[in-house]
Design a protein around this motif. Structure first.
Motif, PDB file in Angstrom:
ATOM      1  N   ARG A 276      -3.999   0.954  -3.344  1.00  0.00           N
ATOM      2  CA  ARG A 276      -4.666   2.207  -3.019  1.00  0.00           C
ATOM      3  C   ARG A 276      -5.196   2.840  -4.298  1.00  0.00           C
ATOM      4  O   ARG A 276      -4.899   2.368  -5.395  1.00  0.00           O
ATOM      5  CB  ARG A 276      -3.729   3.153  -2.245  1.00  0.00           C
ATOM      6  CG  ARG A 276      -2.470   3.486  -2.965  1.00  0.00           C
ATOM      7  CD  ARG A 276      -1.377   4.023  -2.060  1.00  0.00           C
ATOM      8  NE  ARG A 276      -1.759   5.279  -1.404  1.00  0.00           N
ATOM      9  CZ  ARG A 276      -0.875   6.111  -0.866  1.00  0.00           C
ATOM     10  NH1 ARG A 276       0.422   5.833  -0.892  1.00  0.00           N
ATOM     11  NH2 ARG A 276      -1.262   7.217  -0.283  1.00  0.00           N
TER      12      ARG A 276
ATOM     13  N   GLN B 293     -13.175  -3.113   5.968  1.00  0.00           N
ATOM     14  CA  GLN B 293     -13.467  -3.627   4.634  1.00  0.00           C
ATOM     15  C   GLN B 293     -12.537  -3.022   3.595  1.00  0.00           C
ATOM     16  O   GLN B 293     -12.200  -3.666   2.599  1.00  0.00           O
ATOM     17  CB  GLN B 293     -14.928  -3.358   4.257  1.00  0.00           C
ATOM     18  CG  GLN B 293     -15.393  -4.128   3.025  1.00  0.00           C
ATOM     19  CD  GLN B 293     -15.187  -5.631   3.160  1.00  0.00           C
ATOM     20  OE1 GLN B 293     -15.521  -6.214   4.179  1.00  0.00           O
ATOM     21  NE2 GLN B 293     -14.601  -6.254   2.135  1.00  0.00           N
ATOM     22  N   THR B 294     -12.100  -1.777   3.825  1.00  0.00           N
ATOM     23  CA  THR B 294     -11.146  -1.151   2.908  1.00  0.00           C
ATOM     24  C   THR B 294      -9.860  -1.962   2.826  1.00  0.00           C
ATOM     25  O   THR B 294      -9.324  -2.197   1.744  1.00  0.00           O
ATOM     26  CB  THR B 294     -10.837   0.289   3.364  1.00  0.00           C
ATOM     27  OG1 THR B 294     -12.012   1.078   3.241  1.00  0.00           O
ATOM     28  CG2 THR B 294      -9.741   0.907   2.513  1.00  0.00           C
TER      29      THR B 294
ATOM     30  N   ARG C 181     -11.153   1.087  -3.691  1.00  0.00           N
ATOM     31  CA  ARG C 181     -11.017   0.180  -2.537  1.00  0.00           C
ATOM     32  C   ARG C 181     -11.573   0.806  -1.265  1.00  0.00           C
ATOM     33  O   ARG C 181     -12.079   0.114  -0.386  1.00  0.00           O
ATOM     34  CB  ARG C 181      -9.556  -0.231  -2.353  1.00  0.00           C
ATOM     35  CG  ARG C 181      -8.572   0.954  -2.240  1.00  0.00           C
ATOM     36  CD  ARG C 181      -7.996   1.070  -0.885  1.00  0.00           C
ATOM     37  NE  ARG C 181      -7.387   2.379  -0.699  1.00  0.00           N
ATOM     38  CZ  ARG C 181      -6.479   2.624   0.210  1.00  0.00           C
ATOM     39  NH1 ARG C 181      -6.070   1.659   1.010  1.00  0.00           N
ATOM     40  NH2 ARG C 181      -5.996   3.825   0.368  1.00  0.00           N
ATOM     41  N   ASN C 182     -11.502   2.132  -1.132  1.00  0.00           N
ATOM     42  CA  ASN C 182     -12.016   2.772   0.084  1.00  0.00           C
ATOM     43  C   ASN C 182     -13.231   3.645  -0.198  1.00  0.00           C
ATOM     44  O   ASN C 182     -13.577   4.512   0.608  1.00  0.00           O
ATOM     45  CB  ASN C 182     -10.918   3.610   0.746  1.00  0.00           C
ATOM     46  CG  ASN C 182     -10.468   4.775  -0.115  1.00  0.00           C
ATOM     47  OD1 ASN C 182     -10.879   4.900  -1.273  1.00  0.00           O
ATOM     48  ND2 ASN C 182      -9.623   5.630   0.427  1.00  0.00           N
TER      49      ASN C 182
ATOM     50  N   GLN D 171       0.825  -1.184   0.000  1.00  0.00           N
ATOM     51  CA  GLN D 171       0.000   0.000   0.000  1.00  0.00           C
ATOM     52  C   GLN D 171       0.869   1.247   0.000  1.00  0.00           C
ATOM     53  O   GLN D 171       0.609   2.187  -0.722  1.00  0.00           O
ATOM     54  CB  GLN D 171      -0.931   0.028   1.231  1.00  0.00           C
ATOM     55  CG  GLN D 171      -1.831   1.248   1.239  1.00  0.00           C
ATOM     56  CD  GLN D 171      -2.673   1.392   2.484  1.00  0.00           C
ATOM     57  OE1 GLN D 171      -3.781   1.853   2.414  1.00  0.00           O
ATOM     58  NE2 GLN D 171      -2.150   1.009   3.637  1.00  0.00           N
TER      59      GLN D 171
ATOM     60  N   GLY E 246     -10.939   6.761   4.854  1.00  0.00           N
ATOM     61  CA  GLY E 246     -10.881   5.415   4.295  1.00  0.00           C
ATOM     62  C   GLY E 246     -10.568   4.332   5.305  1.00  0.00           C
ATOM     63  O   GLY E 246     -10.349   3.172   4.926  1.00  0.00           O
TER      64      GLY E 246
ATOM     65  N   ALA F 211     -16.141   3.393   2.508  1.00  0.00           N
ATOM     66  CA  ALA F 211     -15.731   3.974   3.791  1.00  0.00           C
ATOM     67  C   ALA F 211     -15.664   5.494   3.702  1.00  0.00           C
ATOM     68  O   ALA F 211     -16.107   6.207   4.613  1.00  0.00           O
ATOM     69  CB  ALA F 211     -14.384   3.411   4.215  1.00  0.00           C
ATOM     70  N   THR F 212     -15.118   6.009   2.601  1.00  0.00           N
ATOM     71  CA  THR F 212     -14.983   7.461   2.455  1.00  0.00           C
ATOM     72  C   THR F 212     -16.341   8.125   2.301  1.00  0.00           C
ATOM     73  O   THR F 212     -16.584   9.205   2.856  1.00  0.00           O
ATOM     74  CB  THR F 212     -14.074   7.790   1.260  1.00  0.00           C
ATOM     75  OG1 THR F 212     -12.808   7.148   1.438  1.00  0.00           O
ATOM     76  CG2 THR F 212     -13.864   9.285   1.127  1.00  0.00           C
TER      77      THR F 212
ATOM     78  N   ASN G  89     -10.599  -5.034   0.894  1.00  0.00           N
ATOM     79  CA  ASN G  89     -10.764  -4.702  -0.522  1.00  0.00           C
ATOM     80  C   ASN G  89      -9.411  -4.520  -1.199  1.00  0.00           C
ATOM     81  O   ASN G  89      -9.198  -4.985  -2.330  1.00  0.00           O
ATOM     82  CB  ASN G  89     -11.578  -3.415  -0.685  1.00  0.00           C
ATOM     83  CG  ASN G  89     -13.032  -3.569  -0.304  1.00  0.00           C
ATOM     84  OD1 ASN G  89     -13.541  -4.682  -0.190  1.00  0.00           O
ATOM     85  ND2 ASN G  89     -13.706  -2.458  -0.093  1.00  0.00           N
ATOM     86  N   ALA G  90      -8.500  -3.817  -0.523  1.00  0.00           N
ATOM     87  CA  ALA G  90      -7.181  -3.576  -1.104  1.00  0.00           C
ATOM     88  C   ALA G  90      -6.456  -4.883  -1.385  1.00  0.00           C
ATOM     89  O   ALA G  90      -5.891  -5.080  -2.471  1.00  0.00           O
ATOM     90  CB  ALA G  90      -6.352  -2.697  -0.160  1.00  0.00           C
TER      91      ALA G  90
ATOM     92  N   VAL H 108     -16.521   7.534  -5.054  1.00  0.00           N
ATOM     93  CA  VAL H 108     -16.949   8.069  -3.759  1.00  0.00           C
ATOM     94  C   VAL H 108     -18.155   8.985  -3.924  1.00  0.00           C
ATOM     95  O   VAL H 108     -19.177   8.832  -3.246  1.00  0.00           O
ATOM     96  CB  VAL H 108     -15.799   8.822  -3.060  1.00  0.00           C
ATOM     97  CG1 VAL H 108     -16.279   9.419  -1.742  1.00  0.00           C
ATOM     98  CG2 VAL H 108     -14.619   7.889  -2.819  1.00  0.00           C
TER      99      VAL H 108
END
Length: 344
Positions: free
Chosen positions: A93, A309-310, A117-118, A71, A305, A121-122, A313-314, A176
């Motif tokens: 990322r 789960q992020t 990936r985030n 990352q 993020g 969350a974001t 996902n990554a 997002v």
């Protein structure tokens, strides 16, 4: 035998990478390296930005390695020159800002990244900040812990806007921004979008407006554009001044996208009700930052993020790229596609 280095950190752990990779690369040899982020802030490493670890550390770890998944690890000219066996560098990322793409291409190294990936969350964090700023959640909590009952926050001049019935302006309708739109519509908000690249199929014509119109019509404005030289200072003092009185401005994208001094002025003068930021022009936030003393500002330290789960996902997106690479297929998200033509 293929050797894979999982250069994780304290968020996307090396073990998350290797657990995902073993099924797709059962014959590979694995090594693990733990980088110090976020225990230590990321920063510039040689010519790349937002990286964790040192060139010497990576050079040692990449000795004999074919594939690196990470990352935050830096990929610099010096590292590439010292790692002749490296063929694939997967960044888990949304953008490979920690990789020197021009140098990677010259050295024949494929660089991939993991868009979206985030995103969930974001988006959730963005709406949380909208609500926190509009309802004075942090300030009210601090008052209560100090033993102060702020019933005066109920005065008409002290209350903020509600999402239901409001117009939310979304600057950037990608992974997002489109999720934020879906969430706030569930609250009963009207959505306007300013994004020249947005998919027309996702939006009604009346929802697509230019940026000045969005700023004039939106009680809430949230920014989700990419940081590029063209978008630096995208929300200027002039545009911020177009927002309706009592509005709320949120930025969970990048600190370079807006004029923070203009936001502070608007808050000090009472033209905006509140603002909420997860990103800043300088990170960590300097001790003397004006944001620390401006009223009705809600801040979090670049955490939008930060969801479990992020991290999963990554690692899953990276494992998919490694599987495609080992099967001789093109990556799904290649940051330097010209290297593929050179290799073919």
């Amino acid at each position: 035998m293929t050797t894979i280095l999982a250069a994780g950190d304290h968020f996307v752990r090396s073990s998350l990478f290797t657990d995902r990779l073993r099924p797709v690369a059962p014959d590979a040899a694995f090594r693990e390296l733990t980088l110090p982020w976020p225990v230590e802030p990321f920063g510039a490493v040689a010519e790349v930005h937002e990286a964790s670890g040192t060139e010497a550390q990576l050079i040692e770890a990449l000795d004999g390695v074919d594939i690196c998944v990470t990352q935050m690890a830096p990929l610099t000219e010096r590292i590439l020159g010292a790692s002749p066996g490296l063929r694939l560098f997967c960044v888990g990322r949304g953008g490979p800002v920690n990789a020197n793409l021009a140098a990677a291409t010259r050295h024949g190294v494929v660089v991939t990244f993991a868009p979206g990936r985030n995103a969930a969350a974001t988006a959730e964090h963005t709406v949380a900040l909208m609500l926190a700023a509009a309802r004075r959640v942090p300030a009210a909590h601090q008052d209560l812990t100090a033993g102060v009952w702020r019933g005066d926050y109920y005065r008409y001049d002290s209350v903020g806007p509600e999402l239901e019935g409001s117009t939310v302006g979304i600057v950037g309708h990608g992974a997002v921004g489109s999720r934020v739109a879906r969430i706030v519509r569930g609250f009963g908000a009207r959505v306007l979008v300013a994004d020249p690249y947005a998919d027309a199929a996702d939006l009604a014509p009346a929802d697509r407006v230019d940026l000045p119109e969005l700023m004039r019509r939106s009680s809430f404005v949230t920014v989700h554009a990419r940081a590029t030289p063209k978008t630096e200072g995208l929300l200027s003092r002039e545009l911020i001044g177009l927002m309706p009185p009592g509005g709320v401005l949120v930025n969970c994208a990048r600190g370079s996208l807006l004029d923070y001094d203009a936001v502070c002025d608007a808050l000090d003068e009472g033209r905006l009700f509140g603002a909420a930021f997860d990103v800043f022009p300088e990170e960590p936030l300097p001790a003397g930052s004006r944001l620390r003393r401006t009223p009705n500002v809600v801040m979090t330290p670049h955490l939008a993020g930060a969801g479990k789960q992020t991290a999963h996902n990554a690692s899953a997106l990276v494992a998919g790229e490694v599987a495609r690479f080992l099967a001789g297929r093109a990556p799904a998200h290649c940051a330097n596609p010209e290297v593929l033509r050179t290799r073919s």
